[in-house]
Design an enzyme around this catalytic site. Structure first.
Site, PDB file in Angstrom:
ATOM      1  N   CYS A 158       0.867  -1.173   0.000  1.00 22.68           N
ATOM      2  CA  CYS A 158       0.000   0.000   0.000  1.00 22.68           C
ATOM      3  C   CYS A 158       0.911   1.233   0.000  1.00 22.68           C
ATOM      4  CB  CYS A 158      -0.901   0.004   1.227  1.00 22.68           C
ATOM      5  SG  CYS A 158       0.040   0.140   2.741  1.00 22.68           S
TER       6      CYS A 158
ATOM      7  N   GLU B 139       0.400  -0.369  15.843  1.00 25.99           N
ATOM      8  CA  GLU B 139      -0.248   0.911  15.491  1.00 25.99           C
ATOM      9  C   GLU B 139      -1.106   1.394  16.652  1.00 25.99           C
ATOM     10  OE1 GLU B 139      -2.631   1.083  11.828  1.00 25.99           O
ATOM     11  OE2 GLU B 139      -3.888   2.561  12.847  1.00 25.99           O
TER      12      GLU B 139
ATOM     13  N   THR C  85      -6.273   1.918  11.527  1.00 27.54           N
ATOM     14  CA  THR C  85      -6.464   2.145  10.077  1.00 27.54           C
ATOM     15  C   THR C  85      -6.866   0.878   9.336  1.00 27.54           C
ATOM     16  OG1 THR C  85      -4.100   1.831   9.743  1.00 27.54           O
ATOM     17  CG2 THR C  85      -4.880   4.100   9.863  1.00 27.54           C
TER      18      THR C  85
HETATM   19 FE1  F3S Z   1      -1.075   1.380   4.300  1.00 26.59          FE
HETATM   20 FE2  F3S Z   1      -1.086   3.652   5.583  1.00 26.59          FE
HETATM   21 FE3  F3S Z   1      -3.328   2.577   4.835  1.00 26.59          FE
HETATM   22  S1  F3S Z   1       0.255   1.977   5.938  1.00 26.59           S
HETATM   23  S2  F3S Z   1      -2.952   0.426   4.896  1.00 26.59           S
HETATM   24  S3  F3S Z   1      -1.756   3.353   3.487  1.00 26.59           S
HETATM   25  S4  F3S Z   1      -2.896   3.526   6.774  1.00 26.59           S
END
Ligand code: F3S
Length: 668
Positions: A14, A126, A167
């Protein structure tokens, strides 16, 4: 038929993980000794390859020496870690994902009288990092069950109660938490902090798994997001969870026609590519090896009622179609088993060569025929799909067929889903009749398998779509950028414009170069207008827009077309004790000072002038710096008087000339 391999578009790193890995590589490229606080990602292969380049992993800040650059991974850390690094002069690079950093800022604003509720895994780094930025009391809940065990009556004394999510918290569980939360506590402030990268990857994996014979999920065995992907795929088709291409066993893929590949957020693209290539080689080899005997065997294969088969359309008649299902039986599908629509025509529904998934309804070994149904399989699959969507949070497409008491019914995959009024539109109070016969997208909130009933929510999907548009907007917006938007509402101080997911505001002063009393003098709700971004505040999510254009700036028009000394026709627009204002051009009024209204002394301007009166005046001053224009009527009056004073002398000469003229004429 050759096999097909599809790699999910969202497979792999990601944005946040890619950023963190890049940060490590950039630091290493400087020649510094680099370490990461915790593994940079949950992927043993990546971590090992970094270790081979001398990039080590430390578990605590105390293990970092002053000689090493520490990279903080995308999960983020608590405030104490930053303090420690600063106090000990340890160089560090913060690769906390910006989405996580935003949560840190949010929770750091809470005070000791407040309460923070985090939906997430209390052991996840996190979540630990988030709590490390918060001085308020906190509770971490894993799901709705844990949420419902909180006694909110005992928390009444709290100043603020704030609910946020890790998240990567499952979006659907989050929606269920919100659903329950609203029933037990109205005081709570909710911040939707879920990152949609994870849910997009999961939704894509679910769709791909549904149309694949086999799914391959690539990712580290310790990665929770890869585990979730594997579970979603396993619910739908045969699934292999592997870490590298070496784990692919050709024996497992005999006869496979469609393969889907996805990967967890910590899987590098190199590994995905290698798996794709290896899989292509395996399938190509098997295709070549498929012997004549095997094909013959397949044609003698029998089938039984209730079995699901794949058939190729070989012939189309008005009331039925014929299909080859790869057995000795001749397969056919009556029109009534092809579609529910009484007006449907076979040739409009399928064409020769189409591949169809069908259900065996009746095998007739004597006649050597098999009756098949597409409709029944679709309905069966549709019901299963709707039922399973309650766990996966998959978005379903449907059409609103009825508006009933308390909500609407939407048809999807042959199943009618009830959508309560509170979940039917983005904001409450909208007219449900507007939805009738319209296509809608929704998620399933609750199901009752026995009664074959499902409850859905359009609102959740609409909110997600809005959020995605917002994220896209904030990722690319810049000051000066031009947009075409729709005026959504007007207030006394400006116009709100929908820029496509995000509203910006044009302040009343930015609507027109002239003075206006209300924005409606320039724009109206529903107008599509061109605007540009004047200012942005990503923290507060505010966008200030400009509407009036430089080329319409009346001061520029004035500069180009008017000069001191020029006489203009003007209209009095207001009167004050010290003079009168008259419109020079639209947007600029000039002052006729009381001393410049007449030749004689004027008691007050209204003795001589009135609003609306048209007068001639001379421009006596243009001050572009201070944006002032001075006009004078008196200057013109004095010029006229001076001209008149000269006039008697001219008149004295004129009769003589006139007297002479006849003489001249007569002389001729
Ligand atoms: Fe990746 Fe950041 Fe979303 S690490 S899963 S883009 S919160």
């Amino acid at each position: 038929m050759s096999a097909r391999i599809t790699v999910a578009e969202s497979a792999g790193f990601c944005f946040g993980v890619q950023r963190a890995v890049d940060a490590v590589l950039e630091e290493a490229a400087t020649g510094a000794a680099v370490c990461t606080l915790g593994p940079i990602i949950h992927n043993r292969i990546v971590v090992d390859s970094l270790a081979a380049r001398g990039i080590t992993v430390i578990d605590t800040p105390q293990q970092a020496g002053a000689d090493r650059h520490v990279v903080i991974r995308s999960h983020g850390v608590g405030a104490d870690v930053y303090r420690y690094f600063e106090e000990h002069g340890i160089r560090f690079r913060d690769a906390t994902c910006p989405f996580v950093a935003k949560i840190h800022r949010l929770v750091s604003e809470l005070g000791t009288d407040d309460l923070l509720i985090v939906a997430g895994d209390p052991d996840h780094p996190e979540v630990r990092g988030i709590l490390g930025h918060c001085s308020a009391d906190s509770i971490v809940i894993r799901d709705t069950v844990e949420l419902s065990s909180i006694c909110f009556a005992e928390l009444e004394h709290k100043n603020r109660i704030v609910l946020i999510a890790q998240t990567t918290f499952p979006e659907f569980e989050w929606e269920k938490c919100l659903f329950s939360m609203k029933k037990v506590c109205t005081k709570v402030q909710i911040f939707d902090t879920i990152c949609n990268a994870t849910s997009l990857r999961q939704q894509e994996a679910a769709k791909l798994a549904e149309r694949s014979d086999v799914m391959i999920v690539i990712g580290d065995r310790r990665s929770s997001n890869t585990a979730k992907l594997a579970a979603i795929c396993r619910d739908r088709t045969k699934t292999f969870w592997i870490e590298t291409a070496q784990e692919l066993d050709p024996k497992e893929f005999r006869g496979v026609k469609t393969v889907g590949i996805t990967a967890g957020a910590s899987t590098p693209s190199g590994i995905i590519k290698e798996v794709h290539e290896t899989m292509s080689e395996i399938l190509e080899k098997q295709q070549e090896e498929l012997s004549f005997e095997e094909m013959l065997d397949q044609s003698f294969k029998s089938t039984s009622n209730g079995e699901k088969v794949t058939g190729i359309v070989t012939d189309i008649k008005p009331n039925e179609i014929f299909v080859d299902i790869g057995t000795k039986h001749a397969g056919y599908v009556p029109l009534s088993e092809l579609s529910d629509d009484p007006n449907a025509k076979t040739e409009e529904l399928v064409k020769k060569g189409d591949e169809l998934e069908l259900l065996v309804v009746r095998v007739n070994d004597v006649e050597g025929t098999v009756m098949l149904s597409k409709k029944r399989l679709d309905a069966q699959a549709g019901f299963e799909k709707v039922m399973s969507a309650v766990d996966t949070g998959e978005v379903l497409d449907g059409v609103v067929t009825d508006v009933i008491k308390g909500g609407v019914l939407a048809l999807t995959n042959g199943v009618k889903v009830f959508i309560p009024a509170s979940q039917a539109t983005l904001s409450r109070g909208e007219d449900l009749n507007e939805l009738l016969k319209k296509p809608v997208r929704f998620k399933i909130l609750e199901v009752n398998r026995q009664r074959r009933r499902a409850v859905g929510s359009i609102r959740i999907v609409a909110r997600e779509a809005k959020k995605a548009l917002e994220e896209q907007f904030w990722a690319q917006v810049e000051v000066g950028q031009k947009y075409t938007g729709t005026v959504k509402s007007l207030t006394d101080y400006g116009a709100f414009v929908d820029l496509g997911g995000v509203d910006g505001m044009v302040h009343i002063s930015e609507l027109s170069w002239g003075k206006i009393r209300h924005p409606s003098q320039v724009v109206n709700v529903g107008d599509v207008i061109d605007v540009f971004v004047k200012d942005i505040d990503p923290e507060k999510k505010k966008v200030s827009l400009g509407y009036k254009k430089d080329e319409d700036n009346p001061w520029e028009i004035l500069r180009k077309n008017y000069a001191v000394g020029q006489v203009i026709k003007t209209k009095v627009v207001s009167l004050t004790t010290f003079g009168a204002f008259a419109e020079v051009i639209p947007g600029i009024d000039g002052l006729i000072h009381i001393s410049q209204i007449a030749r004689e002394r004027v008691g007050k301007p209204s003795d001589v002038l009135s609003v609306g009166q048209e007068v001639e005046a001379k421009i006596t001053e243009l001050d572009f710096e201070r944006r002032r224009v001075s006009l004078s009527i008196r200057a013109l009056l004095e010029e006229a008087a001076a001209a008149q004073e000269k006039a008697p002398a001219a008149e004295e000469e004129a009769p003589a000339q006139e007297a002479e003229a006849p003489a001249e004429e007569s002389a001729e």
